[in-house]
Design a protein around this motif. Structure first.
Motif, short mmCIF file in Angstrom:
data_model
loop_
_atom_site.label_atom_id
_atom_site.label_comp_id
_atom_site.label_asym_id
_atom_site.label_seq_id
_atom_site.Cartn_x
_atom_site.Cartn_y
_atom_site.Cartn_z
N PHE A 72 0.86 -1.20 0.00
CA PHE A 72 0.00 0.00 0.00
C PHE A 72 0.89 1.24 0.00
CE2 PHE A 72 -3.00 -3.07 1.73
CZ PHE A 72 -4.26 -2.58 1.41
N HIS A 73 0.31 2.43 -0.22
CA HIS A 73 1.06 3.68 -0.10
C HIS A 73 0.33 4.62 0.86
CE1 HIS A 73 3.43 7.23 -0.97
NE2 HIS A 73 4.25 6.48 -1.68
N PRO A 74 1.06 5.25 1.79
CA PRO A 74 0.37 6.06 2.80
C PRO A 74 -0.03 7.47 2.35
CG PRO A 74 2.74 6.01 3.24
CD PRO A 74 2.50 5.09 2.07
N ARG A 75 0.58 7.98 1.27
CA ARG A 75 0.37 9.40 0.94
C ARG A 75 -0.12 9.64 -0.48
NH1 ARG A 75 4.99 9.08 3.61
NH2 ARG A 75 5.23 10.27 5.55
N HIS A 76 0.34 8.81 -1.40
CA HIS A 76 0.07 9.01 -2.82
C HIS A 76 -1.10 8.13 -3.22
CE1 HIS A 76 0.81 8.89 -7.19
NE2 HIS A 76 1.61 9.92 -7.04
N ASN A 77 -1.91 8.57 -4.18
CA ASN A 77 -2.98 7.67 -4.63
C ASN A 77 -2.38 6.36 -5.11
OD1 ASN A 77 -2.49 9.34 -7.41
ND2 ASN A 77 -3.30 7.31 -7.89
N MET A 78 -3.10 5.29 -4.84
CA MET A 78 -2.68 3.97 -5.32
C MET A 78 -3.32 3.71 -6.68
SD MET A 78 -2.74 1.97 -1.65
CE MET A 78 -4.35 2.58 -1.13
N PHE A 79 -2.98 2.57 -7.27
CA PHE A 79 -3.50 2.23 -8.61
C PHE A 79 -3.91 0.76 -8.62
CE2 PHE A 79 -0.38 5.60 -9.21
CZ PHE A 79 -0.93 6.43 -10.18
N LEU A 80 -5.09 0.49 -9.13
CA LEU A 80 -5.47 -0.91 -9.40
C LEU A 80 -5.20 -1.22 -10.87
CD1 LEU A 80 -8.73 -1.46 -7.37
CD2 LEU A 80 -6.34 -1.67 -6.69
N SER A 81 -5.12 -2.51 -11.15
CA SER A 81 -4.98 -2.96 -12.54
C SER A 81 -6.06 -3.99 -12.83
CB SER A 81 -3.61 -3.59 -12.76
OG SER A 81 -3.58 -4.90 -12.23
N CYS A 82 -6.16 -4.37 -14.08
CA CYS A 82 -7.14 -5.39 -14.46
C CYS A 82 -6.72 -6.78 -13.99
CB CYS A 82 -7.34 -5.40 -15.97
SG CYS A 82 -8.00 -3.85 -16.59
N ALA A 83 -5.50 -6.91 -13.48
CA ALA A 83 -5.07 -8.20 -12.93
C ALA A 83 -5.55 -8.38 -11.49
CB ALA A 83 -3.55 -8.31 -12.99
N HIS A 84 -6.06 -7.31 -10.90
CA HIS A 84 -6.61 -7.45 -9.56
C HIS A 84 -8.02 -8.02 -9.66
CE1 HIS A 84 -3.45 -4.39 -8.75
NE2 HIS A 84 -3.43 -4.90 -7.54
N GLY A 85 -8.19 -9.27 -9.24
CA GLY A 85 -9.52 -9.87 -9.18
C GLY A 85 -9.99 -9.89 -7.73
N GLU A 86 -11.14 -10.51 -7.52
CA GLU A 86 -11.69 -10.54 -6.15
C GLU A 86 -10.72 -11.22 -5.18
OE1 GLU A 86 -15.61 -12.17 -6.20
OE2 GLU A 86 -16.41 -10.51 -7.41
N ALA A 87 -10.10 -12.31 -5.63
CA ALA A 87 -9.21 -13.05 -4.73
C ALA A 87 -8.02 -12.18 -4.30
CB ALA A 87 -8.70 -14.32 -5.42
N GLU A 88 -7.45 -11.44 -5.26
CA GLU A 88 -6.29 -10.61 -4.94
C GLU A 88 -6.68 -9.44 -4.04
OE1 GLU A 88 -7.08 -11.67 -7.98
OE2 GLU A 88 -5.40 -13.00 -8.49
N ILE A 89 -7.84 -8.87 -4.29
CA ILE A 89 -8.31 -7.79 -3.40
C ILE A 89 -8.51 -8.34 -1.99
CG2 ILE A 89 -10.24 -6.22 -2.92
CD1 ILE A 89 -8.48 -5.26 -5.24
N ASP A 90 -9.07 -9.54 -1.90
CA ASP A 90 -9.31 -10.12 -0.58
C ASP A 90 -8.00 -10.44 0.14
OD1 ASP A 90 -11.93 -9.73 -1.15
OD2 ASP A 90 -12.41 -11.84 -1.52
N THR A 91 -7.01 -10.88 -0.62
CA THR A 91 -5.69 -11.11 -0.01
C THR A 91 -5.11 -9.79 0.51
OG1 THR A 91 -5.29 -12.94 -1.54
CG2 THR A 91 -3.36 -12.01 -0.43
#
Lengths: 422, 422
Positions: A387-406
């Motif tokens: 994660f990043h504490p100050r800067h906006n983060m970025f999701l990609s199309c490789a992030h599926g439900e399982a990866e978000i849950d992890t």
């Protein structure tokens, strides 16, 4: 243990840094690179334990130089939009590389890519390609001045538009003249934009705006549609150019340009980051009125016609369109955000989520020095999520439900660490 | 014949352009790119018959989009220094790509490359990496100003140092302030350099010079060692930075920096083009005194830490050192030059060769509009060699005796064409 490994481990412990390999690489880098690393990828301002060096990546998984694996929520600060080493993108890049990359002129793929950009982006009648986001924002400003014959540029206070003297966040080595024709306004503030336009008067060449307000360290703010329409109307009334700096958000929020989400079309737009899933490329798009002036502006670089990044971009944009990448990233961003809210509440913590779901920022209330944010990130990192504490983060199309849950499992550990010190 | 091919052939004939595929691509490009192409790879200013689009390359052989093959004497305007698709370079690039390229931070190869640059380049105590030559020259100027706290920059009149407003050859969209602190001097002219330094007075931040004088369309001029020593001594006396713009010549003339050939060491140097055999990379090198100021200058880009071009650069520089690339290119350049002299004399023509043998320019005497140069190039192109009439050419390590001799056969046809109209 070889001596250098031993020294590295000692260094690592002394600095609270990442693993011994990372510490050894940092120590060597400090000898031959001022400050150990230039720019935004310098890990010096990240919490203890954050590595600076990475050895590999696949999809939304990232391995540091010591072999620790993370779910990646930064996506290389934006470029990775389909996931690392996306098969279709890498196949297109390899096929082009097998033919040729840097030639005495462009390969045919240039035309295919330019046609696709013009087709996808409603305001675009033409495009230019470049290497850096800064190349694209600088070209937009230069084209606006060439077309209008005017000089003044309205820029939101605190906004990031690149890393050269006219726009760099540092003033070291910058002269007063480098910024002589900039007039500040407050993002999303109609009165200040109006006042800035009045100050520019008949010398107004353009207004440059980011897709949303993403100043480092403060909550993100989506563009107010009324503010966007006002910027458009000032430009229409005065003949100035509305320049959308879509370098950071472009192709992640809307494939037609990020201000399609608020129904406002720019005259010129700058893209980079996500355009080729990590291959070095940037683009300027513009409307018919600015075509002739663009032919008078000399903007080029040794690698601006290389074919491999263009092939990668063609594959990236085609795939983003096929799978509706922006909708997918928005949905996964919403899942992440809902999960963070749920977990924070369970730990009795109050957080603030801001920004578009695909480019989120999470902050703790009452956390001016980001002490809590850093504790969260350090613990989540130890549990396998970057994660990043100050800067906006970025999701990609490789992030599926399982990866978000992890990632949320790691976040749970982060919240526990915060609850212990809050 | 499909309609589009037919139209393309008609266009091709109308324009005296290259083959039908090239003409079709140019026609499509004109719709979606202002002027059909930006920058230095725009073929509009080359003689009739020169293609704009290329489909592949191998070693020093180049194929245009219509499948015509040429011996390449431009090397993509400099980047190709070992030959296209060099096996060692592409193997290193592929191996890195299989791991990861654009990550949340650099890969370990960054440190190896930075260490190699600092080891190879005598004046260098550190380096920065970037994407464009212009990134590197701009960073040098900014660092010089940050370190000295002064503003004035001495620049040779007519010299090319990049394509952004402070240095672009076009003034479209450029404001007076963009160039407020530039003071011109004449390259190789001691008195004019002295006078420019006097004008700058106590506000002199730096002197920027190319490795040799390579202004477009005029004879090339090697750097006079006395001129180089004078620039060095002005900087030593005033505390200004001597900046070597080695973007075009770097790693082709001398692996330690091009002014090693005249025994003068800069404070800061800018590299790009040949550093990674066509992969997008640039570098700044500097001395210890400028390290601290460099940490204060914010210079970065989304792709400045990508690992594949660094792996390619490491392989390129290692191979150049192993085979003594500069000596090889010099020898082949001398062979080309001797051959051109011999052939021109045989046709009763007087030519002028100028520049370093590895980066040669050939001009005809009494040819102000370059009519003879263009006729030479057009005929040589039809016979399979890609020369340039105005800009210095580039040899690579893939040019052996056989390839030079093949190019000379095409040159023979070029001289015959000139003899017929001279």
């Amino acid at each position: 243990m070889p001596d250098t490994m031993f020294q590295a481990q000692a260094l690592s412990q002394a600095e609270g840094a990442a693993g011994p390999m990372d510490a050894a690489l940092r120590a060597r880098a400090r000898q031959v690179i001022p400050g150990g690393l230039w720019g935004h990828l310098n890990a010096a301002k990240l919490p203890d334990g954050y590595p600076q060096f990475f050895s590999r990546a696949e999809g939304c998984h990232l391995w540091d130089a010591d072999g620790r694996e993370f779910i990646d929520l930064m996506c290389s600060w934006g470029p990775i939009v389909l996931g690392h080493r996306h098969p279709a993108v890498e196949a297109a890049a390899s096929a082009q590389a097998a033919q040729g990359d840097c030639l005495n002129g462009p390969a045919p793929v240039l035309v295919e890519l330019a046609e696709l950009l013009v087709e996808m982006i409603p305001h675009a009648d033409w495009c230019l390609l470049a290497k850096n986001g800064t190349d694209a924002t600088t070209a937009c400003v230069t084209i606006a001045r060439a077309e209008t014959g005017r000089r003044k540029l309205l820029v939101a206070r605190g906004a990031y538009h690149g890393a050269v003297p006219w726009c760099s966040p540092s003033v070291a080595g910058v002269t007063e003249e480098d910024r002589a024709h900039l007039i500040p306004f407050e993002y999303n503030d109609a009165a200040s934009l109006e006042a800035a336009a009045d100050r520019a008067g008949a010398d107004l060449a353009g207004i440059i705006v980011s897709a949303f307000r993403h100043d480092m360290g403060v909550a993100l703010e989506l563009a107010d549609p009324a503010f966007g329409r006002q910027a458009r109307s000032i430009c229409d009334a005065t003949g100035a150019a509305l320049i959308l700096d879509d370098v950071r958000a472009g192709f992640r929020l809307d494939l037609g340009g990020s201000w399609e989400t608020i129904g406002v079309r720019p005259d010129l737009a700058a893209y980079s980051k996500a355009i080729a899933n990590g291959h070095a490329l940037a683009a300027v798009t513009g409307g018919e009125r600015f075509r002739e002036a663009t032919t008078r502006v000399y903007t080029t670089g040794s690698f601006w016609c290389t074919a491999v990044p263009m092939a990668a971009a063609l594959a990236t944009l085609t795939e983003l369109r096929r799978i509706d990448g922006p909708a997918r990233m928005r949905a996964m961003g919403e899942r992440l955000r809902a999960g963070l809210d749920r977990l924070a509440a369970r730990h009795g913590l109050t957080i603030r989520n801001s920004g578009p779901p695909a480019m989120p920022l999470m902050q703790f209330e009452q956390d001016p020095g980001v002490r809590l944010g850093e504790a969260f990130c350090a613990a989540a990192l130890r549990h396998g999520a970057y994660f990043h504490p100050r800067h906006n983060m970025f999701l990609s199309c490789a992030h599926g439900e399982a990866e978000i849950d992890t990632a949320l499992e790691a976040a749970d550990a982060g919240f526990a660490a915060v609850a212990a010190i809050a």
